[in-house]
Design an enzyme around this catalytic site. Structure first.
Site, short mmCIF file in Angstrom:
data_model
loop_
_atom_site.label_atom_id
_atom_site.label_comp_id
_atom_site.label_asym_id
_atom_site.label_seq_id
_atom_site.Cartn_x
_atom_site.Cartn_y
_atom_site.Cartn_z
CE1 TYR A 91 -28.32 10.41 -11.48
CE2 TYR A 91 -30.42 11.43 -11.02
CZ TYR A 91 -29.36 10.65 -10.62
OH TYR A 91 -29.35 10.10 -9.36
CG HIS A 102 -23.86 11.89 -7.93
ND1 HIS A 102 -24.47 12.21 -9.11
CD2 HIS A 102 -24.37 10.69 -7.59
CE1 HIS A 102 -25.31 11.25 -9.46
NE2 HIS A 102 -25.27 10.32 -8.55
#
Ligand SMILES: NC(=O)c1ccc[n+]([C@@H]2O[C@H](COP(=O)([O-])OP(=O)(O)OC[C@H]3O[C@@H](n4cnc5c(N)ncnc54)[C@H](OP(=O)(O)O)[C@@H]3O)[C@@H](O)[C@H]2O)c1
Length: 283
Positions: free
Chosen positions: A48, A107
């Site tokens: 992110y 992830h």
């Protein structure tokens, strides 16, 4: 706040704050607002690009570390991921300004998954993260990982919202001791979620908004939710969801919205696999 107990005894808040798609410039203010609104579970990721800003907001909040539950995520690592995962973890920890995590998630179910998992098991054994888990694992991959490794993932963070409800998968995860966590709980507003007539009608029955109905529906099912918003008034709205209960009849009506399909991407699609496999993060 309500909590769930993970398979290793760690207590995790049922509702938190996600920071995906909040720019690094906006993240510190957004996380500060979220902490002021009462959120204690923060969900970020190396991918992110805003871990440092999350860390600054944590530091300036003055909230005791033990009162917070901080999650970040490992991006895909090449083999041998046993060697590459620890530096990636340490980079995240440094950016966050912390000495341990509460939850570290793989992830994506790609890259050197087994190497990544073995390295994550070691980080957990050393007390550097209280729990380890995965994200975006479909049942086949989750079972393979779970049945062939020592530590069962504590959490699987997957797309879960009224249009893709994952009820059967939640049952399977429960059977194996894996806690479900929703990402994209509002489907990022796709399918006109926030003006959905059925959800709005149920909201009127409780004097609540569509967003509150969705978050109550998730949390009442025992699904951890991490709504994202950059607006303080929405953060407060999204946090105010534990003072009402959906009836069985309302739950049945919401169940009818399920399409059984992703609104984002299918992790079985070869094009998606190839696209994700190409992406590597700079340190
Ligand atoms: N593991 C993964 O692969 C993965 C993937 C995606 C997301 N996630 C995690 O899950 C979190 C949540 O998912 P998400 O960020 O994708 O989307 P989301 O929470 O489903 O939706 C966020 C959108 O809803 C809007 N919104 C929020 N509260 C609202 C309200 N009360 N009324 C009307 N609109 C509202 C936000 O706009 P404003 O910001 O303008 O309010 C934003 O456009 C992420 O932040 C991230 O931490 C993980």
């Amino acid at each position: 706040m309500q909590y769930v107990t993970l398979n290793n005894g760690v207590e995790m808040p049922l509702l938190g704050f996600g920071v995906y798609q909040i720019s690094a410039d906006d993240t510190e203010r957004a996380v500060s607002d979220a902490l002021a609104a009462g959120y204690r579970l923060l969900d970020t990721a190396a991918a992110y690009g805003n871990e440092e800003a999350v860390g600054r907001a944590i530091k300036s909040s003055g909230i005791p570390r033990d009162d917070l539950f901080v999650t970040t995520k490992l991006w895909l690592q090449d083999a041998p991921a046993e060697d590459n995962t620890r530096p990636a973890f340490e980079t995240s920890l440094t950016k966050l300004g912390l000495d341990h995590l509460d939850l570290y998630l793989m992830h994506q179910p790609f890259g050197d998954v087994y190497g990544q998992w073995r390295a994550m098991e070691n980080l957990h054994r050393e007390g550097l993260t209280k729990a380890i888990g995965v994200a975006n694992f479909y049942p086949d991959r989750l079972l393979d990982l779970t049945l062939n490794n020592e530590i069962t993932p504590a959490v699987n963070q997957i797309e879960t919202h009224p249009f893709f409800q994952r009820a059967d998968y939640q049952d399977l995860m429960r059977e194996h001791g894996v806690q479900i966590q929703s990402w994209g709980g509002f489907a990022e507003g796709k399918n006109d979620l926030f003006t959905n007539p059925l959800l709005a009608e149920i909201g009127e029955e409780h004097d609540k908004t569509v967003a509150q109905v969705v978050l109550r529906w998730l949390t009442q099912r025992g699904v951890i939710a991490i709504p994202k918003s950059v607006r303080a008034e929405r953060m407060a709205e999204n946090f105010d969801v534990f003072d009402f209960e959906l009836t069985d009849e309302q739950l049945a009506r919401i169940a009818a919205l399920d399409t059984g399909a992703s609104l984002f991407f299918d992790h079985h699609d070869p094009e998606i696999v190839a696209w994700l496999a190409k992406r590597r993060l700079d340190a």
